[in-house]
Design a protein around this motif. Structure first.
Motif, PDB file in Angstrom:
ATOM      1  N   UNK A  64       0.832  -1.199   0.000  1.00 52.25           N
ATOM      2  CA  UNK A  64       0.000   0.000   0.000  1.00 52.25           C
ATOM      3  C   UNK A  64       0.871   1.255   0.000  1.00 52.25           C
ATOM      4  N   UNK A  65       1.948   1.241   0.787  1.00 50.10           N
ATOM      5  CA  UNK A  65       2.840   2.400   0.846  1.00 50.10           C
ATOM      6  C   UNK A  65       3.481   2.666  -0.512  1.00 50.10           C
ATOM      7  N   UNK A  66       3.876   1.610  -1.210  1.00 46.03           N
ATOM      8  CA  UNK A  66       4.490   1.760  -2.531  1.00 46.03           C
ATOM      9  C   UNK A  66       3.482   2.312  -3.537  1.00 46.03           C
ATOM     10  N   UNK A  67       2.277   1.783  -3.518  1.00 48.52           N
ATOM     11  CA  UNK A  67       1.286   2.208  -4.504  1.00 48.52           C
ATOM     12  C   UNK A  67       0.771   3.616  -4.229  1.00 48.52           C
ATOM     13  N   UNK A  68       0.864   4.058  -2.973  1.00 48.30           N
ATOM     14  CA  UNK A  68       0.500   5.444  -2.643  1.00 48.30           C
ATOM     15  C   UNK A  68       1.648   6.410  -2.925  1.00 48.30           C
ATOM     16  N   UNK A  69       2.848   5.872  -3.175  1.00 47.07           N
ATOM     17  CA  UNK A  69       3.999   6.728  -3.407  1.00 47.07           C
ATOM     18  C   UNK A  69       4.728   7.133  -2.145  1.00 47.07           C
ATOM     19  N   UNK A  70       4.387   6.495  -1.001  1.00 47.01           N
ATOM     20  CA  UNK A  70       5.072   6.816   0.250  1.00 47.01           C
ATOM     21  C   UNK A  70       6.498   6.272   0.266  1.00 47.01           C
ATOM     22  N   UNK A  71       6.723   5.147  -0.424  1.00 41.10           N
ATOM     23  CA  UNK A  71       8.068   4.610  -0.608  1.00 41.10           C
ATOM     24  C   UNK A  71       8.275   4.358  -2.092  1.00 41.10           C
ATOM     25  N   UNK A  72       9.523   4.266  -2.502  1.00 37.15           N
ATOM     26  CA  UNK A  72       9.836   4.260  -3.936  1.00 37.15           C
ATOM     27  C   UNK A  72      10.254   2.905  -4.489  1.00 37.15           C
ATOM     28  N   UNK A  73      10.373   1.886  -3.639  1.00 37.08           N
ATOM     29  CA  UNK A  73      10.712   0.546  -4.124  1.00 37.08           C
ATOM     30  C   UNK A  73       9.875  -0.474  -3.374  1.00 37.08           C
ATOM     31  N   UNK A  74       9.787  -1.659  -3.962  1.00 34.33           N
ATOM     32  CA  UNK A  74       9.015  -2.733  -3.341  1.00 34.33           C
ATOM     33  C   UNK A  74       9.640  -4.072  -3.691  1.00 34.33           C
ATOM     34  N   UNK A  75       9.756  -4.963  -2.696  1.00 33.77           N
ATOM     35  CA  UNK A  75      10.096  -6.349  -2.963  1.00 33.77           C
ATOM     36  C   UNK A  75       8.781  -7.090  -3.134  1.00 33.77           C
ATOM     37  N   UNK A  76       8.442  -7.429  -4.374  1.00 31.64           N
ATOM     38  CA  UNK A  76       7.124  -7.971  -4.688  1.00 31.64           C
ATOM     39  C   UNK A  76       7.139  -9.495  -4.733  1.00 31.64           C
ATOM     40  N   UNK A  77       6.083 -10.093  -4.218  1.00 30.61           N
ATOM     41  CA  UNK A  77       5.907 -11.542  -4.322  1.00 30.61           C
ATOM     42  C   UNK A  77       5.282 -11.872  -5.681  1.00 30.61           C
ATOM     43  N   UNK A  78       5.435 -13.099  -6.155  1.00 34.09           N
ATOM     44  CA  UNK A  78       4.947 -13.454  -7.496  1.00 34.09           C
ATOM     45  C   UNK A  78       3.457 -13.213  -7.702  1.00 34.09           C
ATOM     46  N   UNK A  79       2.651 -13.334  -6.636  1.00 35.80           N
ATOM     47  CA  UNK A  79       1.208 -13.219  -6.803  1.00 35.80           C
ATOM     48  C   UNK A  79       0.733 -11.798  -7.080  1.00 35.80           C
ATOM     49  N   UNK A  80       1.610 -10.785  -6.908  1.00 37.61           N
ATOM     50  CA  UNK A  80       1.185  -9.419  -7.222  1.00 37.61           C
ATOM     51  C   UNK A  80       1.999  -8.808  -8.364  1.00 37.61           C
ATOM     52  N   UNK A  81       2.861  -9.599  -8.978  1.00 36.75           N
ATOM     53  CA  UNK A  81       3.719  -9.059 -10.043  1.00 36.75           C
ATOM     54  C   UNK A  81       2.926  -8.510 -11.225  1.00 36.75           C
ATOM     55  N   UNK A  82       1.760  -9.123 -11.498  1.00 39.16           N
ATOM     56  CA  UNK A  82       0.986  -8.681 -12.665  1.00 39.16           C
ATOM     57  C   UNK A  82       0.513  -7.233 -12.529  1.00 39.16           C
ATOM     58  N   UNK A  83       0.563  -6.676 -11.325  1.00 39.32           N
ATOM     59  CA  UNK A  83       0.213  -5.263 -11.158  1.00 39.32           C
ATOM     60  C   UNK A  83       1.258  -4.346 -11.796  1.00 39.32           C
ATOM     61  N   UNK A  84       2.472  -4.845 -11.912  1.00 39.89           N
ATOM     62  CA  UNK A  84       3.587  -3.985 -12.320  1.00 39.89           C
ATOM     63  C   UNK A  84       4.237  -4.391 -13.643  1.00 39.89           C
ATOM     64  N   UNK A  85       4.143  -5.645 -14.004  1.00 36.00           N
ATOM     65  CA  UNK A  85       4.724  -6.088 -15.268  1.00 36.00           C
ATOM     66  C   UNK A  85       3.909  -5.539 -16.438  1.00 36.00           C
ATOM     67  N   UNK A  86       4.591  -5.277 -17.535  1.00 40.19           N
ATOM     68  CA  UNK A  86       3.951  -4.728 -18.738  1.00 40.19           C
ATOM     69  C   UNK A  86       3.213  -3.422 -18.450  1.00 40.19           C
ATOM     70  N   UNK A  87       3.728  -2.674 -17.491  1.00 33.55           N
ATOM     71  CA  UNK A  87       3.178  -1.364 -17.139  1.00 33.55           C
ATOM     72  C   UNK A  87       4.330  -0.381 -17.214  1.00 33.55           C
TER      73      UNK A  87
END
Length: 523
Positions: free
Chosen positions: A242-265
């Motif tokens: 949530x902090x990453x998507x709000x822009x409160x932090x600038x990086x995220x260690x993402x698990x495979x189940x949420x990668x589709x939010x960021x890949x090909x974007x």
């Protein structure tokens, strides 16, 4: 249309508008940072100790914060060791002398100049007051016999023997200012502001142990590459996603189940970390002498379903660890060692109808709890009963260091380091100093062949000769099963390239946020 449906549709529209506003805010913040002279990078916080060489916590996040403040003679990039405070070096006298020529006009954060006298003082001070990460201790002995100042910017180290690892050991120690530390009798009590005066690219301007806050600001008179990031902030975060998507932090260690939010974007970039972080199961053969029986240790090797751990704990983002310890991505990895695939029947045959009960010490992270649950269930099928004891991670690390356990699960980085880490891990000596959770901690284990090979590889300056020894060492380790390397994780590092795209990996580490060069200009 019923009132209920109207309410649902209205609620969905409100959420969509809020989401759109949130995205607009993120884009606005990115544009502001892009056009602002001061680039601020915000990262997930947490307390890792006061960032001096003596007071940071033993794990990587503490040490790498310290290294933003304190430079060393050499640094690491994607390929290996590179010049840093020392612009050049040479090795003489069959590997027993190291001569470093320093860059000139290097300043400490308080304006004083760094000279060879500071370097000499640093190594003498470390001998009397060992830092948290003390690479100068090998098999219980300090490797430095003498430090000679040739001139203000040239210094010579005389070491106790020729050794393939000594250049990195000497070259990567953080240098401290003599004019500050020469009157500090107990560095473990030195929390004053002067304690974090270094000559590195960043100065510490704020620290809160309670909130896990750090703020580092670019040092305007830094001798080295210009800082691309002006301010690095570590901030409190309850939900990293949530902090990453709000822009409160600038990086995220993402698990495979949420990668589709960021890949090909196009708004995000995803890089795949090296598998240099992992979990292992440790045996304490002092407290449980029956574990000195190699056949029993092999029951664990065959009786734990490590593929299941990768799938259910790492969610597929990992690899089964090598029983020779060095991961598959390591340049010294031996692919031809003995494998231990999950095989209940082999495990039952080896245990031969006997039953055992062990206490398993773990940290309190959800992943370690899940690992313990799966191991307990798996081993119960072969006659090994496990009682799990969960404590906070710092307590677990302390108990492991003291040897106060029977079995323990521990996770850490450092699996990509120089292959001398095999000696750190498996060499048997009561005088060895364990500097971090990634070192030693195999109480009661002894193997003469492993000791012989571990010592031999250090003295082999020829690459091919040393590689042959390291390969053989992995073979013997795999045959002896002194512990169970479980699996190595493969993280996914997500960031917004429009905000900042300077992240890099060193050749031996798994995380770009830890790399000092990630924040500096590159040639």
């Amino acid at each position: 249309m019923g009132n209920k449906n109207i309410l649902i549709i209205s609620f969905i529209l409100i959420l969509s508008l809020l989401a759109g506003c949130g995205q607009d805010n993120i884009q606005a913040n990115e544009k502001l940072n892009k056009n602002n002279d001061n680039l601020v990078i915000r990262l997930e916080g947490g307390d890792w100790g006061y960032p001096t060489p003596f007071l940071h916590y033993r794990r990587g996040p503490g040490a790498y914060k310290m290294k933003l403040i304190f430079d060393s003679l050499l640094e690491k990039d994607e390929k290996g060791l590179i010049p840093w405070l020392a612009k050049e070096w040479e090795i003489k006298n069959d590997g027993k002398e190291y001569i470093f020529k320093l860059n000139k006009n290097i300043k400490w954060h308080d304006g004083n100049k760094l000279t060879a006298d500071d370097v000499k003082f640093t190594f003498e001070y470390y001998k009397a007051h060992p830092p948290v990460w003390n690479n100068l201790i090998v098999n219980g002995k300090n490797i430095i016999e003498n430090v000679d100042i040739i001139d203000d910017y040239t210094i010579k180290f005389i070491v106790n023997e020729k050794n393939a690892t000594y250049l990195e050991r000497v070259g990567t120690m953080p240098i401290i200012p003599k004019h500050i530390w020469e009157n500090v009798k107990d560095p473990l009590k030195f929390y004053r502001e002067e304690a974090v005066i270094g000559c590195g690219p960043y100065k510490l301007t704020n620290y809160s142990r309670e909130q896990g806050i750090y703020k580092f600001k670019a040092f305007e008179n830094y001798w080295g590459p210009k800082q691309k990031v002006d301010v690095i902030e570590f901030v409190p975060v309850s939900d990293p996603i949530l902090a990453f998507e709000k822009g409160d932090i600038d990086t995220l260690m993402a698990s495979p189940d949420i990668l589709n939010r960021y890949e090909n974007n196009e708004g995000f970039k995803v890089t795949k970390n090296k598998p240099f972080w992992g979990y292992r199961l440790i045996f304490n053969m002092d407290n449980r002498p029956e574990l000195k029986d190699k056949s029993l240790r092999k029951v664990f090797a065959y009786g734990i379903n490590r593929d299941e751990l990768v799938q259910k704990v790492a969610r597929g983002a990992g690899i089964v660890a090598s029983m020779g310890y060095l991961p598959k991505a390591h340049k010294w990895y031996n692919p031809d060692i003995k494998k231990y695939n999950f095989d209940i029947e082999k495990a039952r045959k080896l245990i031969n109808g006997k039953e055992y009960s062990f206490k398993l010490l773990i940290g309190n992270s959800p992943k370690e709890v899940k690992i313990a649950e799966l191991i307990k269930l798996s081993l119960s099928k072969v006659g090994i009963n496990i009682e799990v004891k969960s404590v906070d991670n710092k307590t677990r690390d302390g108990l492991v260091k003291k040897g106060d356990f029977e079995l323990a699960i521990i996770g850490h980085g450092g699996w990509g380091r120089d292959p001398d880490l095999l000696r750190d891990m498996y060499y048997s000596s009561e005088t060895m100093e364990s500097n971090s959770p990634a070192s030693g901690s195999l109480p009661g284990f002894y193997n003469e062949k492993i000791n012989e090979l571990a010592l031999l590889q250090m003295k082999q300056l020829n690459f091919d000769e040393r590689k042959e020894t390291i390969y053989k060492l992995q073979e013997v380790i795999a045959q002896e099963v002194p512990q169970i390397p479980l699996f190595n994780t493969i993280g996914y590092f997500v960031f917004r390239p429009l905000k900042y795209d300077g992240w890099m990996y060193t050749y031996d580490h798994h995380y770009p946020e830890h790399c000092k060069l990630s924040y500096l200009e590159r040639k």
